[in-house]
Enzyme design. Structure first.
Site, mmCIF file in Angstrom:
data_model
loop_
_atom_site.group_PDB
_atom_site.id
_atom_site.type_symbol
_atom_site.label_atom_id
_atom_site.label_comp_id
_atom_site.label_asym_id
_atom_site.label_seq_id
_atom_site.Cartn_x
_atom_site.Cartn_y
_atom_site.Cartn_z
ATOM 1 C CG ASP A 1 46.641 36.747 49.597
ATOM 2 O OD1 ASP A 1 45.436 37.025 49.690
ATOM 3 O OD2 ASP A 1 47.351 37.125 48.642
ATOM 4 N N GLY B 1 53.152 29.875 42.038
ATOM 5 C CA GLY B 1 52.868 31.260 41.659
ATOM 6 C C GLY B 1 52.727 32.143 42.891
ATOM 7 C CE LYS C 1 47.223 39.586 45.351
ATOM 8 N NZ LYS C 1 46.987 38.284 45.968
#
Ligand code: ATR
Length: 271
Positions: free
Chosen positions: A102, A128, A66
């Protein structure tokens, strides 16, 4: 016209994204296919060069790619820049465009379940990659204060520094008491996932109206969600975030706005 898309990651065989997108391709009667391509980090560059030539319109990227994906992009959306990671690359005439869906997935999962949700003070466990997107999403949804609590406090401090805004870092041992001030509680750690340690969190201080969301979706009802449900809090499971984050990509690549409904949830749950 045949449209091709894929998810890249390493390992990738467990990914549920092909099921989601291929279900929508079939529902909308489109000609296309969404595949999963195992892509070690060292091969990301060559893969991203080859796929547009083969007719791919875009790819989702997942762990551990990512951040690398962002670095490979020619154009980066504001959202992906703030999060510092991308899960969606679109092949355009101007090169590779990196976005991050997201945030969309997180917000619309909760809004679909609890339309009246308006976060003001939110507690986030974990710091995270998922937490980064969720903190940005909470700020965009109007949260005025975020209490960020992570086992490794420095990681939380780094997140707060990178993203900015009103984020208060709370020591891990104070996670129980910080809940008193919250209208929203999110677990972004892997604790409570099948095969991992349980999340140890006392909910006594949490207001009864606070919305509780766990991004873990195996099991669908984690101990956190069960405990919250039994004391009457509104709860939202993590499966919807996975489903909703796929919506903007499908819309962009296949030019149809897909639905997240019970049929899709059941299909993915049975996978
Ligand atoms: P993701 O990108 O999916 O968010 P990650 O970056 O590995 O995954 O983050 C996992 C999160 O779970 C981190 O916040 C991690 O805390 P640390 O930063 O201290 O590692 C948290 N986590 C994992 N195992 C944990 C444990 N046993 N106790 C507390 N937190 C834990």
């Amino acid at each position: 016209m045949v449209r091709l898309a894929a998810v890249l990651g390493c390992p990738i065989s467990h990914s549920l994204s092909p099921r989601i997108h291929n279900h929508w391709i079939s529902v909308h009667g489109l000609t296309g296919f969404y595949s999963a391509i195992d892509t070690p980090p060292a091969q990301l560059g060559s893969t991203l060069e080859a796929l547009p030539r083969l007719g791919f319109v875009g790819v989702n990227v997942t762990l551990p790619l990512k951040q690398l994906a962002l670095a490979r992009a020619d154009v980066v959306t504001e959202n992906a820049r703030r999060i510092g990671a991308s899960n969606m690359l679109t092949f355009t005439g101007n090169g590779i465009e990196a976005d991050n869906t997201d945030t969309y997935g997180f917000t619309w999962n909760i809004r679909q379940m609890i339309p009246s949700w308006r976060p003001s003070t939110a507690a986030v466990l974990g710091a995270g990659g998922a937490a980064r997107a969720i903190v940005v999403a909470l700020q965009d949804a109007g949260a005025r204060q975020i209490l960020l609590c992570n086992r490794t406090q420095e990681t939380a401090q780094q997140l707060a520094c990178d993203i900015g805004g009103a984020i208060t870092v709370v020591p891990w041992q104070e996670r129980h008491d910080m809940l008193a001030a919250c209208d929203t509680l999110i677990n972004t750690t892997s604790l409570g996932m099948m095969g991992k340690e349980p999340l140890s969190l006392r909910l006594d201080a949490l207001p009864g109206t606070a919305v509780v969301n766990d991004i873990v979706y195996v099991p669908l009802e984690t101990e956190l969600l069960r405990g919250a449900r039994l004391r009457g809090n509104p709860v939202v499971d993590g499966l919807g975030m996975l489903l909703h984050q796929a919506v903007p990509a499908f819309d962009r690549w296949f030019c149809q706005r897909p639905q997240v409904d019970e049929t899709l949830r059941n299909l993915v749950m049975n996978a």
